[in-house]
Design a protein around this motif. Structure first.
Motif, PDB file in Angstrom:
ATOM      1  N   GLU A 143       0.815  -1.128   0.033  1.00  0.00           N
ATOM      2  CA  GLU A 143       0.028   0.013   0.214  1.00  0.00           C
ATOM      3  C   GLU A 143       0.862   1.191   0.193  1.00  0.00           C
ATOM      4  OE1 GLU A 143      -0.131  -2.436   2.238  1.00  0.00           O
ATOM      5  OE2 GLU A 143      -2.121  -3.191   2.096  1.00  0.00           O
ATOM      6  N   GLN A 144       0.633   2.479  -0.764  1.00  0.00           N
ATOM      7  CA  GLN A 144       1.193   3.599  -0.956  1.00  0.00           C
ATOM      8  C   GLN A 144       0.627   4.720   0.059  1.00  0.00           C
ATOM      9  OE1 GLN A 144       4.301   3.732  -2.754  1.00  0.00           O
ATOM     10  NE2 GLN A 144       3.602   1.341  -2.417  1.00  0.00           N
ATOM     11  N   PRO A 145       1.357   5.580   0.700  1.00  0.00           N
ATOM     12  CA  PRO A 145       0.843   6.574   1.529  1.00  0.00           C
ATOM     13  C   PRO A 145      -0.166   7.513   0.591  1.00  0.00           C
ATOM     14  CG  PRO A 145       3.087   6.526   1.626  1.00  0.00           C
ATOM     15  CD  PRO A 145       2.852   5.739   0.528  1.00  0.00           C
ATOM     16  N   ASP A 146      -0.235   7.622  -0.556  1.00  0.00           N
ATOM     17  CA  ASP A 146      -0.979   8.491  -1.450  1.00  0.00           C
ATOM     18  C   ASP A 146      -2.052   7.670  -1.989  1.00  0.00           C
ATOM     19  OD1 ASP A 146       0.291   7.058  -3.592  1.00  0.00           O
ATOM     20  OD2 ASP A 146       1.080   8.668  -4.491  1.00  0.00           O
ATOM     21  N   GLY A 147      -2.284   6.322  -1.611  1.00  0.00           N
ATOM     22  CA  GLY A 147      -3.299   5.419  -2.138  1.00  0.00           C
ATOM     23  C   GLY A 147      -3.242   5.057  -3.380  1.00  0.00           C
ATOM     24  N   LYS A 148      -1.948   5.234  -4.127  1.00  0.00           N
ATOM     25  CA  LYS A 148      -1.665   4.960  -5.515  1.00  0.00           C
ATOM     26  C   LYS A 148      -1.919   3.320  -5.619  1.00  0.00           C
ATOM     27  CE  LYS A 148       1.160   5.503  -9.388  1.00  0.00           C
ATOM     28  NZ  LYS A 148       2.552   6.169  -9.834  1.00  0.00           N
ATOM     29  N   SER A 149      -2.506   2.675  -6.641  1.00  0.00           N
ATOM     30  CA  SER A 149      -2.448   1.317  -6.814  1.00  0.00           C
ATOM     31  C   SER A 149      -2.360   1.025  -8.355  1.00  0.00           C
ATOM     32  CB  SER A 149      -3.478   0.701  -6.029  1.00  0.00           C
ATOM     33  OG  SER A 149      -4.726   0.917  -6.762  1.00  0.00           O
ATOM     34  N   GLU A 150      -2.164  -0.311  -8.598  1.00  0.00           N
ATOM     35  CA  GLU A 150      -2.014  -0.799  -9.904  1.00  0.00           C
ATOM     36  C   GLU A 150      -2.922  -1.883 -10.023  1.00  0.00           C
ATOM     37  OE1 GLU A 150       1.936  -0.588 -11.205  1.00  0.00           O
ATOM     38  OE2 GLU A 150       2.190  -2.472 -10.017  1.00  0.00           O
ATOM     39  N   PRO A 151      -3.693  -2.189 -11.198  1.00  0.00           N
ATOM     40  CA  PRO A 151      -4.339  -3.535 -11.139  1.00  0.00           C
ATOM     41  C   PRO A 151      -3.430  -4.635 -11.287  1.00  0.00           C
ATOM     42  CG  PRO A 151      -4.594  -2.418 -13.231  1.00  0.00           C
ATOM     43  CD  PRO A 151      -3.802  -1.465 -12.210  1.00  0.00           C
ATOM     44  N   TYR A 152      -3.873  -5.847 -10.661  1.00  0.00           N
ATOM     45  CA  TYR A 152      -3.014  -7.081 -10.722  1.00  0.00           C
ATOM     46  C   TYR A 152      -3.716  -8.394 -10.794  1.00  0.00           C
ATOM     47  CZ  TYR A 152      -3.532  -7.526  -5.669  1.00  0.00           C
ATOM     48  OH  TYR A 152      -4.274  -7.384  -4.488  1.00  0.00           O
ATOM     49  N   ASP A 153      -3.163  -9.287 -11.268  1.00  0.00           N
ATOM     50  CA  ASP A 153      -3.853 -10.626 -11.139  1.00  0.00           C
ATOM     51  C   ASP A 153      -3.180 -11.632 -10.055  1.00  0.00           C
ATOM     52  OD1 ASP A 153      -5.534  -9.881 -13.230  1.00  0.00           O
ATOM     53  OD2 ASP A 153      -4.160 -10.464 -14.828  1.00  0.00           O
ATOM     54  N   VAL A 154      -3.997 -12.338  -9.364  1.00  0.00           N
ATOM     55  CA  VAL A 154      -3.734 -13.423  -8.828  1.00  0.00           C
ATOM     56  C   VAL A 154      -3.513 -14.809  -9.534  1.00  0.00           C
ATOM     57  CG1 VAL A 154      -4.044 -14.843  -6.665  1.00  0.00           C
ATOM     58  CG2 VAL A 154      -4.476 -12.482  -6.602  1.00  0.00           C
ATOM     59  N   LEU A 155      -2.514 -15.204  -9.853  1.00  0.00           N
ATOM     60  CA  LEU A 155      -2.360 -16.423 -10.734  1.00  0.00           C
ATOM     61  C   LEU A 155      -2.514 -17.712  -9.792  1.00  0.00           C
ATOM     62  CD1 LEU A 155       0.523 -15.390 -13.018  1.00  0.00           C
ATOM     63  CD2 LEU A 155      -1.943 -14.933 -13.234  1.00  0.00           C
ATOM     64  N   LEU A 156      -3.245 -18.709 -10.696  1.00  0.00           N
ATOM     65  CA  LEU A 156      -3.383 -20.072  -9.890  1.00  0.00           C
ATOM     66  C   LEU A 156      -2.285 -20.830 -10.776  1.00  0.00           C
ATOM     67  CD1 LEU A 156      -4.651 -22.342  -8.250  1.00  0.00           C
ATOM     68  CD2 LEU A 156      -6.016 -22.895 -10.491  1.00  0.00           C
ATOM     69  N   VAL A 157      -1.172 -21.441 -10.024  1.00  0.00           N
ATOM     70  CA  VAL A 157       0.071 -22.186 -10.638  1.00  0.00           C
ATOM     71  C   VAL A 157      -0.354 -23.402 -10.504  1.00  0.00           C
ATOM     72  CG1 VAL A 157       2.211 -22.439 -10.469  1.00  0.00           C
ATOM     73  CG2 VAL A 157       1.410 -20.100  -9.662  1.00  0.00           C
ATOM     74  N   LYS A 158      -0.527 -24.058 -11.679  1.00  0.00           N
ATOM     75  CA  LYS A 158      -0.789 -25.436 -11.792  1.00  0.00           C
ATOM     76  C   LYS A 158       0.432 -26.175 -11.850  1.00  0.00           C
ATOM     77  CE  LYS A 158      -4.896 -24.572 -14.778  1.00  0.00           C
ATOM     78  NZ  LYS A 158      -5.533 -24.904 -16.110  1.00  0.00           N
ATOM     79  N   LYS A 159       0.080 -27.571 -11.553  1.00  0.00           N
ATOM     80  CA  LYS A 159       1.140 -28.725 -11.247  1.00  0.00           C
ATOM     81  C   LYS A 159       2.278 -28.753 -12.490  1.00  0.00           C
ATOM     82  CE  LYS A 159      -0.409 -30.818  -7.452  1.00  0.00           C
ATOM     83  NZ  LYS A 159      -0.818 -32.088  -6.667  1.00  0.00           N
ATOM     84  N   ASP A 160       1.736 -28.449 -13.867  1.00  0.00           N
ATOM     85  CA  ASP A 160       2.575 -28.594 -15.000  1.00  0.00           C
ATOM     86  C   ASP A 160       3.371 -27.300 -15.301  1.00  0.00           C
ATOM     87  OD1 ASP A 160       0.724 -26.948 -15.962  1.00  0.00           O
ATOM     88  OD2 ASP A 160      -0.055 -28.139 -17.710  1.00  0.00           O
ATOM     89  N   GLY A 161       3.173 -26.102 -14.301  1.00  0.00           N
ATOM     90  CA  GLY A 161       3.868 -24.995 -14.271  1.00  0.00           C
ATOM     91  C   GLY A 161       2.963 -23.944 -15.296  1.00  0.00           C
ATOM     92  N   SER A 162       1.952 -24.339 -15.926  1.00  0.00           N
ATOM     93  CA  SER A 162       1.229 -23.319 -16.395  1.00  0.00           C
ATOM     94  C   SER A 162       0.535 -22.719 -15.379  1.00  0.00           C
ATOM     95  CB  SER A 162       0.241 -23.990 -17.360  1.00  0.00           C
ATOM     96  OG  SER A 162      -0.713 -24.682 -16.605  1.00  0.00           O
ATOM     97  N   THR A 163      -0.370 -21.360 -15.880  1.00  0.00           N
ATOM     98  CA  THR A 163      -0.958 -20.542 -14.854  1.00  0.00           C
ATOM     99  C   THR A 163      -2.469 -20.169 -15.509  1.00  0.00           C
ATOM    100  OG1 THR A 163      -0.027 -18.513 -15.798  1.00  0.00           O
ATOM    101  CG2 THR A 163       1.003 -19.547 -13.918  1.00  0.00           C
ATOM    102  N   GLU A 164      -3.377 -19.859 -14.624  1.00  0.00           N
ATOM    103  CA  GLU A 164      -4.401 -19.220 -15.058  1.00  0.00           C
ATOM    104  C   GLU A 164      -4.806 -18.133 -14.000  1.00  0.00           C
ATOM    105  OE1 GLU A 164      -8.119 -21.867 -13.462  1.00  0.00           O
ATOM    106  OE2 GLU A 164      -7.055 -22.821 -15.009  1.00  0.00           O
ATOM    107  N   ILE A 165      -5.660 -17.211 -14.275  1.00  0.00           N
ATOM    108  CA  ILE A 165      -6.141 -16.036 -13.451  1.00  0.00           C
ATOM    109  C   ILE A 165      -6.830 -16.516 -12.472  1.00  0.00           C
ATOM    110  CG2 ILE A 165      -7.148 -14.058 -13.438  1.00  0.00           C
ATOM    111  CD1 ILE A 165      -6.236 -13.190 -16.155  1.00  0.00           C
ATOM    112  N   PHE A 166      -6.715 -16.507 -11.126  1.00  0.00           N
ATOM    113  CA  PHE A 166      -7.559 -17.024  -9.978  1.00  0.00           C
ATOM    114  C   PHE A 166      -8.412 -15.917  -9.690  1.00  0.00           C
ATOM    115  CE2 PHE A 166      -7.981 -17.988  -5.379  1.00  0.00           C
ATOM    116  CZ  PHE A 166      -8.589 -19.332  -5.756  1.00  0.00           C
ATOM    117  N   ALA A 167      -7.901 -14.680  -9.667  1.00  0.00           N
ATOM    118  CA  ALA A 167      -8.524 -13.387  -9.214  1.00  0.00           C
ATOM    119  C   ALA A 167      -7.971 -12.011  -9.729  1.00  0.00           C
ATOM    120  CB  ALA A 167      -8.517 -13.281  -7.661  1.00  0.00           C
ATOM    121  N   LYS A 168      -8.741 -11.147  -9.860  1.00  0.00           N
ATOM    122  CA  LYS A 168      -8.184  -9.808 -10.619  1.00  0.00           C
ATOM    123  C   LYS A 168      -8.581  -8.973  -9.375  1.00  0.00           C
ATOM    124  CE  LYS A 168      -8.773 -10.013 -15.524  1.00  0.00           C
ATOM    125  NZ  LYS A 168      -7.530  -9.517 -15.513  1.00  0.00           N
ATOM    126  N   HIS A 169      -7.509  -7.820  -9.406  1.00  0.00           N
ATOM    127  CA  HIS A 169      -7.621  -6.811  -8.201  1.00  0.00           C
ATOM    128  C   HIS A 169      -7.335  -5.497  -8.648  1.00  0.00           C
ATOM    129  CE1 HIS A 169      -8.318  -9.616  -5.029  1.00  0.00           C
ATOM    130  NE2 HIS A 169      -7.574 -10.409  -5.399  1.00  0.00           N
TER     131      HIS A 169
END
Length: 169
Positions: A143-169
């Motif tokens: 968190e930043q004192p000025d409230g600045k933020s950027e969008p980001y994704d939480v990735l689900l990491v699969k056992k084969d190393g691939s990923t998919e978006i689990f959540a967007k923030h």
């Protein structure tokens, strides 16, 4: 000679009635609180975190998890050991961040929100865990004192190393 009969000590009925009333009250209190009256914190939320001792955002994320119901065990380590932990946990360099957590067999990499970890534990997908690569502004611990933020994704990491978006923030 007649043998004396042993003396039997009987507890007063008042004691028994008081004990029964106490146990009934304790049981009702436990039900009202949603579980045993003297239960330990929910062990499902115990997370172990490996981090650099000099990284302030790692400690902020650990504090954030604690304030969101997690029991946090933070371990300071060297960068070399941290990289080894990430590799052994199935986190490739492109998915890495500044700290790594382990909870119930899942790896939590980076500034993952508490609700996403709780959802992972509830859904229990067949996966390595979750990752927020890098250190996005506005994510928990970043968190930043000025409230600045950027969008980001939480990735689900699969056992084969691939990923998919689990959540967007």
């Amino acid at each position: 000679m007649i043998a004396a009969r042993p003396t039997i000590v009987r507890r007063p009925r008042v004691f028994r009635a008081t004990l029964v009333l106490f146990l009934a009250t304790l049981s009702l209190a436990a039900l009202a609180l949603g579980g045993p009256a003297f239960a330990a914190p929910d062990a499902r939320l115990a997370i172990e975190i490996w981090k650099s001792p000099t990284c302030g955002c790692c400690q902020k994320w650990a504090d954030y998890l604690t304030s969101n119901g997690f029991s946090v065990s933070a371990r300071n380590t060297t960068q070399g050991m941290l990289n080894r932990i990430k590799r052994q946990a199935g986190i490739e360099p492109k998915l890495a961040s500044c700290h790594t957590g382990l909870i119930e067999g899942y790896t939590i990499e980076g500034h993952v929100p508490a609700d996403d970890i709780k959802r992972l534990l509830a859904e229990r997908p067949d996966a390595v865990g979750l990752s927020v690569p890098d250190m996005p502004l506005g994510s928990p611990g970043m968190e930043q004192p000025d409230g600045k933020s950027e969008p980001y994704d939480v990735l689900l990491v699969k056992k084969d190393g691939s990923t998919e978006i689990f959540a967007k923030h």
